[in-house]
Design a protein around this motif. Structure first.
Motif, mmCIF file in Angstrom:
data_model
loop_
_atom_site.group_PDB
_atom_site.id
_atom_site.type_symbol
_atom_site.label_atom_id
_atom_site.label_comp_id
_atom_site.label_asym_id
_atom_site.label_seq_id
_atom_site.Cartn_x
_atom_site.Cartn_y
_atom_site.Cartn_z
ATOM 1 N N TRP A 129 -2.606 13.306 20.059
ATOM 2 C CA TRP A 129 -1.412 13.721 20.791
ATOM 3 C C TRP A 129 -1.531 13.260 22.234
ATOM 4 C CZ3 TRP A 129 3.303 14.995 19.708
ATOM 5 C CH2 TRP A 129 4.100 15.665 20.642
ATOM 6 N N ALA A 130 -0.570 12.455 22.669
ATOM 7 C CA ALA A 130 -0.598 11.895 24.030
ATOM 8 C C ALA A 130 0.612 12.382 24.805
ATOM 9 C CB ALA A 130 -0.632 10.372 23.982
ATOM 10 N N GLY A 131 0.581 13.646 25.217
ATOM 11 C CA GLY A 131 1.629 14.199 26.066
ATOM 12 C C GLY A 131 2.865 14.614 25.313
ATOM 13 N N ASN A 132 3.575 13.646 24.724
ATOM 14 C CA ASN A 132 4.806 13.977 24.000
ATOM 15 C C ASN A 132 4.996 13.150 22.737
ATOM 16 O OD1 ASN A 132 5.302 11.514 25.095
ATOM 17 N ND2 ASN A 132 7.203 12.078 26.147
ATOM 18 N N ALA A 133 3.927 12.496 22.283
ATOM 19 C CA ALA A 133 4.053 11.658 21.094
ATOM 20 C C ALA A 133 2.711 11.531 20.403
ATOM 21 C CB ALA A 133 4.583 10.269 21.470
ATOM 22 N N TRP A 134 2.765 11.286 19.086
ATOM 23 C CA TRP A 134 1.554 11.014 18.312
ATOM 24 C C TRP A 134 1.242 9.529 18.397
ATOM 25 C CZ3 TRP A 134 -1.365 14.878 17.071
ATOM 26 C CH2 TRP A 134 -0.814 16.125 16.740
ATOM 27 N N ILE A 135 0.016 9.192 18.794
ATOM 28 C CA ILE A 135 -0.435 7.816 18.903
ATOM 29 C C ILE A 135 -1.514 7.580 17.858
ATOM 30 C CG2 ILE A 135 -1.398 6.038 20.390
ATOM 31 C CD1 ILE A 135 1.329 7.090 21.267
ATOM 32 N N ILE A 136 -1.316 6.562 17.003
ATOM 33 C CA ILE A 136 -2.288 6.308 15.949
ATOM 34 C C ILE A 136 -3.584 5.784 16.542
ATOM 35 C CG2 ILE A 136 -1.486 3.946 15.478
ATOM 36 C CD1 ILE A 136 -1.999 4.649 12.453
ATOM 37 N N GLN A 137 -4.709 6.288 16.044
ATOM 38 C CA GLN A 137 -6.033 5.907 16.521
ATOM 39 C C GLN A 137 -6.786 5.086 15.482
ATOM 40 O OE1 GLN A 137 -7.245 7.006 19.729
ATOM 41 N NE2 GLN A 137 -5.065 7.451 19.887
ATOM 42 N N MET A 138 -6.718 5.504 14.225
ATOM 43 C CA MET A 138 -7.475 4.869 13.155
ATOM 44 C C MET A 138 -6.727 4.997 11.843
ATOM 45 S SD MET A 138 -11.410 6.046 13.667
ATOM 46 C CE MET A 138 -12.556 5.015 14.545
ATOM 47 N N GLN A 139 -7.101 4.146 10.898
ATOM 48 C CA GLN A 139 -6.585 4.300 9.548
ATOM 49 C C GLN A 139 -7.609 3.758 8.555
ATOM 50 O OE1 GLN A 139 -2.856 2.227 9.449
ATOM 51 N NE2 GLN A 139 -3.788 0.204 9.281
ATOM 52 N N SER A 140 -7.660 4.408 7.395
ATOM 53 C CA SER A 140 -8.573 3.993 6.339
ATOM 54 C C SER A 140 -7.787 3.767 5.056
ATOM 55 C CB SER A 140 -9.648 5.053 6.080
ATOM 56 O OG SER A 140 -10.656 5.007 7.051
ATOM 57 N N ALA A 141 -8.152 2.732 4.321
ATOM 58 C CA ALA A 141 -7.575 2.452 3.008
ATOM 59 C C ALA A 141 -8.672 2.527 1.968
ATOM 60 C CB ALA A 141 -6.916 1.075 2.987
ATOM 61 N N TYR A 142 -8.361 3.126 0.804
ATOM 62 C CA TYR A 142 -9.318 3.349 -0.257
ATOM 63 C C TYR A 142 -9.005 2.414 -1.415
ATOM 64 C CZ TYR A 142 -10.547 7.440 2.426
ATOM 65 O OH TYR A 142 -10.961 8.260 3.447
ATOM 66 N N VAL A 143 -9.992 1.666 -1.865
ATOM 67 C CA VAL A 143 -9.808 0.647 -2.895
ATOM 68 C C VAL A 143 -10.480 1.113 -4.187
ATOM 69 C CG1 VAL A 143 -10.181 -1.762 -3.518
ATOM 70 C CG2 VAL A 143 -9.778 -1.137 -1.115
ATOM 71 N N TYR A 144 -9.765 0.996 -5.311
ATOM 72 C CA TYR A 144 -10.264 1.438 -6.614
ATOM 73 C C TYR A 144 -10.216 0.277 -7.599
ATOM 74 C CZ TYR A 144 -9.509 6.050 -4.574
ATOM 75 O OH TYR A 144 -9.540 7.143 -3.745
ATOM 76 N N ASP A 145 -11.086 0.331 -8.590
ATOM 77 C CA ASP A 145 -11.047 -0.686 -9.638
ATOM 78 C C ASP A 145 -10.091 -0.252 -10.747
ATOM 79 O OD1 ASP A 145 -12.404 1.179 -11.170
ATOM 80 O OD2 ASP A 145 -14.352 0.183 -11.003
ATOM 81 N N SER A 146 -10.082 -0.996 -11.850
ATOM 82 C CA SER A 146 -9.142 -0.710 -12.940
ATOM 83 C C SER A 146 -9.417 0.623 -13.623
ATOM 84 C CB SER A 146 -9.189 -1.835 -13.975
ATOM 85 O OG SER A 146 -10.511 -1.981 -14.500
ATOM 86 N N ASN A 147 -10.620 1.173 -13.425
ATOM 87 C CA ASN A 147 -10.966 2.486 -13.983
ATOM 88 C C ASN A 147 -10.695 3.625 -13.008
ATOM 89 O OD1 ASN A 147 -12.034 1.507 -16.501
ATOM 90 N ND2 ASN A 147 -13.833 0.799 -15.351
ATOM 91 N N ASN A 148 -10.097 3.293 -11.855
ATOM 92 C CA ASN A 148 -9.872 4.261 -10.779
ATOM 93 C C ASN A 148 -11.184 4.772 -10.182
ATOM 94 O OD1 ASN A 148 -7.063 4.219 -10.586
ATOM 95 N ND2 ASN A 148 -6.823 5.704 -12.245
#
Length: 455
Positions: A129-148
């Motif tokens: 939270w930066a005063g009056n707005a949400w600022i994105i800091q990080m993001q993660s993506a999760y990778v799965y195979d065909s068996n999940n």
């Protein structure tokens, strides 16, 4: 029902780590979601399997401290799920100058198996939270195979609006989808390259691929993996731990006992009633008592009291205790923790009050101030990627994918949505490699971005 469970750990920009031990930690170490609705239990190697504990769409937890004879607000955590239970927004706030102020927010896109409440994470985003707005800091993506089975977690750091690779965790798995190896890479800010940092190796019982027997931790030192710690388990028929033995490893080969835990359970082996902590007395070559944890349950196996004791002078002496109360649905509504002092006895310390609809102190959940269509992640991708976006007001939303000739491939979203951040998984399994475009329309606002599928 309350079990001995630990919060699912992702990544923390402030390098906050909540761990069972100094050596036992896995998953992304840099973002942590504290949630009242999903956790992962200790018997899950690598914390790779999540569990939804509470299907309430709204959960608000207010944490207070006992100061000068009164309860004083400290922090508040609010979980808000979308109706489809595919995304949860977790907002953390602090009590400052007699009001709640936003601190951080996690937005997690998930896939839930309703038959057993298990959960797979697709994407997690961290905002500040930066005063009056949400600022994105990080993001993660999760990778799965065909068996999940989880095979990789990619974490990116936001740098002036652009994302750079920050951490990568790679998994190999056994036949039950549990990890055999888990290798962490972290960004070296001098070379700006991801470099090997930490590794976990797991072994399982020969007759049961879900029975975790050992967990070995190593660091990458001088261009080689050096073992530094090992945990060995015995388990009951429900695969709950009976013993845990922690050892330090010096020079990659010398094992030294450090501490251990012994557990007892109810007659079914499901609910833990006692945990004995012991440390290794190297002078006597014996395991000596250190601590004791005991739990009391009600008829529905909701934990009503847990007591922590230290072993002092040949006896167990009380240290702390926490009591729990529940509503008619079995949802926790109050937990209170007390500490024991030899002279004063039991003294109140802290409490958490949980609501399943907004409390009388109305939450100030500020919405994003910009209409935003984010770059899909990962990109390039194969075969799936996550597309996220933010809308500022209630709108009819369409999210559509096109090929380079302008032909519509699929419509990912078409319906009314509330303000906030949303995300969806796009699976291009049946498409050929190439450039594709995705278009977001919310009311009169439109944004288009391109993505690359490489097979």
């Amino acid at each position: 029902m309350k079990n001995i469970i630990f919060f699912f750990v992702f990544f923390s920009f402030l390098f906050t780590i909540t761990s069972l031990s100094s050596e036992r930690r896995s998953g992304n170490e840099f973002i942590k979601i504290k949630s009242a609705t999903f956790r992962v239990d200790e018997k899950s190697p690598a914390y790779s399997t999540g569990k939804v504990l509470n299907f309430n769409l709204y959960v608000e937890q207010i944490n207070q401290n006992w100061e000068n004879g009164a309860w004083v607000n400290d922090t508040r955590d609010i979980d808000q799920w979308n109706p489809a239970m595919t995304q949860v927004e977790v907002i953390s706030q602090e009590w400052v100058n007699d009001k709640w102020e936003n601190k951080s927010k996690h937005v997690a896109s998930v896939s839930i198996n309703m038959s057993d409440s298990t959960m797979r994470f697709l994407q997690v985003q961290l905002y500040a939270w930066a005063g009056n707005a949400w600022i994105i800091q990080m993001q993660s993506a999760y990778v799965y195979d065909s068996n999940n089975y989880l095979t990789q977690v990619n974490t990116q750091l936001s740098m002036g609006g652009n994302f750079i690779p920050f951490q990568q965790t790679d998994f190999t798995n056994n036949s039950a989808g549990l990890p055999l190896t888990e290798i962490h890479k972290q960004l070296n800010f001098q070379t700006m390259q991801l470099e090997d940092y930490r590794k976990y190796v797991y072994t399982y019982h020969s007759t049961n691929p879900k029975y975790l027997e050992t967990e070995t931790n190593a660091y990458f030192i001088n261009s080689a993996w050096v073992d530094t710690g090992k945990t060995t388990y015995t388990r009951n028929s429900m695969l709950n731990e009976l013993t845990e033995i922690f050892q330090d490893i010096y020079g990659g080969s010398t094992f030294v006992n450090a501490w251990m835990y012994e557990y007892t359970y109810n007659s079914t082996g499901e609910h833990c009633t006692t945990q004995l902590g012991k440390y290794w007395n190297s002078n006597q070559s014996t395991w000596d008592n250190s601590s004791r944890w005991t739990a009391t349950y009600d008829a529905n196996w909701n934990m009503t009291l847990e007591l922590g004791e230290n072993f002092i002078g040949g006896n167990y002496s009380p240290s702390w205790r926490t009591s729990y109360t529940y509503n008619s649905s079995g949802d926790e509504t109050l937990s209170q923790t007390e500490f024991y002092h030899v002279t004063e006895g039991w003294e109140l310390a802290s409490q958490s009050i949980t609501y399943y609809s907004p409390s009388s102190v109305a939450p100030d959940l500020s919405q994003p101030v910009q209409f935003t269509l984010n770059q899909n992640y990962p990109n390039p991708f194969n075969p799936s990627t996550v597309i996220s976006y933010s809308i500022t007001s209630p709108s009819d939303v369409k999210l559509t994918v096109y090929d380079v000739l302008g032909n519509q491939i699929t419509e990912l979203v078409n319906g009314f949505q509330s303000p906030g951040t949303h995300s969806i998984n796009f699976n291009a399994d049946g498409l050929s490699s190439g450039v594709y475009f995705y278009k977001l329309q919310a009311g009169n606002l439109v944004s288009v971005k391109q993505m690359m599928l490489i097979k």
